[in-house]
Structures are given as structure tokens and as C-alpha cells.
Scaffold this motif. Structure first.
Motif, PDB file in Angstrom:
ATOM      1  N   GLY A 145       2.560  54.233 -64.975  1.00 32.51           N
ATOM      2  CA  GLY A 145       3.866  54.037 -64.193  1.00 32.51           C
ATOM      3  C   GLY A 145       3.574  54.490 -62.822  1.00 32.51           C
ATOM      4  O   GLY A 145       2.574  54.958 -62.278  1.00 32.51           O
ATOM      5  N   TRP A 146       4.975  55.057 -62.328  1.00 35.05           N
ATOM      6  CA  TRP A 146       4.614  55.334 -60.400  1.00 35.05           C
ATOM      7  C   TRP A 146       4.150  56.181 -60.790  1.00 35.05           C
ATOM      8  O   TRP A 146       3.876  56.863 -59.316  1.00 35.05           O
ATOM      9  N   TRP A 147       3.884  57.734 -61.862  1.00 35.85           N
ATOM     10  CA  TRP A 147       3.185  58.893 -61.178  1.00 35.85           C
ATOM     11  C   TRP A 147       2.099  58.646 -61.167  1.00 35.85           C
ATOM     12  O   TRP A 147       1.275  59.477 -60.031  1.00 35.85           O
ATOM     13  N   ARG A 148       0.780  57.603 -60.858  1.00 41.90           N
ATOM     14  CA  ARG A 148      -0.442  57.431 -60.605  1.00 41.90           C
ATOM     15  C   ARG A 148      -0.503  56.650 -59.686  1.00 41.90           C
ATOM     16  O   ARG A 148      -1.239  57.276 -58.475  1.00 41.90           O
ATOM     17  N   GLU A 149       0.377  55.888 -59.076  1.00 41.77           N
ATOM     18  CA  GLU A 149       0.821  55.100 -57.851  1.00 41.77           C
ATOM     19  C   GLU A 149       1.228  55.372 -57.356  1.00 41.77           C
ATOM     20  O   GLU A 149       0.812  55.637 -55.551  1.00 41.77           O
ATOM     21  N   ARG A 150       2.242  57.155 -57.403  1.00 39.91           N
ATOM     22  CA  ARG A 150       2.566  57.944 -56.239  1.00 39.91           C
ATOM     23  C   ARG A 150       1.524  59.294 -56.477  1.00 39.91           C
ATOM     24  O   ARG A 150       2.779  60.085 -56.658  1.00 39.91           O
ATOM     25  N   ALA A 151       0.522  59.043 -56.119  1.00 40.15           N
ATOM     26  CA  ALA A 151       0.487  60.639 -56.486  1.00 40.15           C
ATOM     27  C   ALA A 151       0.575  61.504 -55.388  1.00 40.15           C
ATOM     28  O   ALA A 151       0.723  62.914 -55.996  1.00 40.15           O
ATOM     29  N   TYR A 152       0.721  61.568 -54.840  1.00 40.59           N
ATOM     30  CA  TYR A 152       1.746  62.188 -53.200  1.00 40.59           C
ATOM     31  C   TYR A 152       2.796  62.988 -53.884  1.00 40.59           C
ATOM     32  O   TYR A 152       3.909  64.473 -53.116  1.00 40.59           O
ATOM     33  N   LEU A 153       3.518  62.165 -55.461  1.00 39.69           N
ATOM     34  CA  LEU A 153       5.241  63.245 -55.343  1.00 39.69           C
ATOM     35  C   LEU A 153       4.450  64.186 -56.822  1.00 39.69           C
ATOM     36  O   LEU A 153       5.437  64.945 -57.082  1.00 39.69           O
ATOM     37  N   LYS A 154       3.462  63.972 -56.810  1.00 39.29           N
ATOM     38  CA  LYS A 154       2.683  65.724 -57.308  1.00 39.29           C
ATOM     39  C   LYS A 154       3.492  65.463 -58.747  1.00 39.29           C
ATOM     40  O   LYS A 154       3.453  66.727 -59.362  1.00 39.29           O
ATOM     41  N   ARG A 155       3.698  64.304 -59.648  1.00 37.45           N
ATOM     42  CA  ARG A 155       4.968  64.093 -60.980  1.00 37.45           C
ATOM     43  C   ARG A 155       3.387  63.978 -62.502  1.00 37.45           C
ATOM     44  O   ARG A 155       3.564  64.446 -63.712  1.00 37.45           O
ATOM     45  N   TYR A 156       2.378  63.815 -62.090  1.00 42.53           N
ATOM     46  CA  TYR A 156       1.215  63.489 -62.830  1.00 42.53           C
ATOM     47  C   TYR A 156       0.854  64.374 -64.208  1.00 42.53           C
ATOM     48  O   TYR A 156       0.495  64.492 -65.139  1.00 42.53           O
TER      49      TYR A 156
END
Length: 160
Positions: free
Chosen positions: A106-117
Motif C-alpha cells: 500500500g502507500w506505506w511502502r511507496e512513501r517510506a518518508y512517512l515512517k508508517r511501515y
């Protein structure tokens, strides 16, 4: 046997709609059951491959077990509630001793800078068993082998 998986989808920050499949949901969850001809190690390898998004063909070729499900992974894995069932003999059902719930991209992988992984995901998995015979006690043998991962205290009376 019927499996139902329900979970919360965290919407993508600042995204409207479904421009592509990785924009709106934070991630997706899927379930899978071990096949009768599969070892625990092979099952874990198969699930690990699916988690990484490398398994693009789950079309019932015999390796994934999709052919035994009524809807199959291609039809049930839409939205945040997934449910499917299969009819198995008691012998086949006894081989289904492992169920995996795993995340997909989902977007957690595509937007690593948000640190939601590293965030946890709330979900519920319900396994339903039914049989036309009513003189068989399914509950007692199953409940004695299940150890709940999280014990939820149930109050005996409503709070004052």
C-alpha cells in the motif's frame, strides 16, 4: 470452512480516489490456508513471496490452493472485508492446520518518508466450520487446542 477477514484501511494522506492501487489504502491484508500437500516451511515461503508482491499468478494452478475456494483470491480480495468458503472432507480439513494473515503493498511502502511501515494493523479473522451432522461435537476438540493470542476480559455485569 468459511474464513472472513476484516481490517481497517488507513487512507492515504492527501489522496483522493483510486488513482492507482497503492495510493488510497495504507496496506491490504490477505489470508491463506496451508495446502494438504505442503510443508510448513513451503507454506511460509509461499506467503513470504506473496507479501513481497512477487506472486502475480494465483489463478488456481494447484500451488496456491485457490481452486478449492468458492470465490478465490482474485475475487475476494477487494475492499477491507474478505470472505470465502470451501467444502472439504474431515480428512482434508484436518490438514488445514495453518492460516496466515499477511500484509500486501500500500502507500506505506511507496512513501517510506512517512515512517508508517512499522505500525500495527487492527484486524479480525473469523473461521467458521459447519457440518450437516448435528451429533458431532466440533467445539470441544477445537477449543482445547486453541490458545488465544490476546485474552479479552469480559465484564460479568455492566459498569455502573
Amino acid at each position: 470452512m468459511k474464513l472472513t477477514l476484516s481490517y481497517f484501511i488507513e487512507p492515504g494522506p492527501g489522496e483522493i480516489g483510486w488513482k492507482d492501487k497503492y495510493r488510497y489504502p495504507s496496506c491490504g491484508l490477505r489470508f491463506n490456508v496451508i495446502n494438504s500437500n505442503e510443508t510448513e516451511e513451503d507454506f511460509k515461503k509461499r506467503i513470504s513471496t506473496k507479501m513481497r508482491g512477487e506472486d502475480i499468478n494465483d489463478s488456481g494452478d494447484g500451488t496456491s490452493g485457490s481452486d478449492r475456494w468458492y470465490l478465490g483470491a482474485n475475487n475476494r480480495d477487494v475492499g477491507s472485508i474478505h470472505s470465502d468458503f470451501c467444502e472439504l472432507s474431515a480428512a482434508e480439513l484436518s490438514d488445514c492446520n495453518l492460516i496466515a494473515v499477511y500484509p500486501v503493498v500500500g502507500w506505506w511502502r511507496e512513501r517510506a518518508y512517512l515512517k508508517r511501515y512499522d505500525k500495527s494493523i487492527r484486524y479480525a479473522l473469523v473461521v467458521s466450520l459447519s457440518t450437516p451432522r448435528t451429533d458431532v461435537d466440533l467445539y470441544t476438540p477445537i477449543i482445547t487446542q486453541i490458545t488465544p493470542a490476546i485474552e479479552i476480559p469480559i465484564p460479568t455485569r455492566p459498569p455502573a
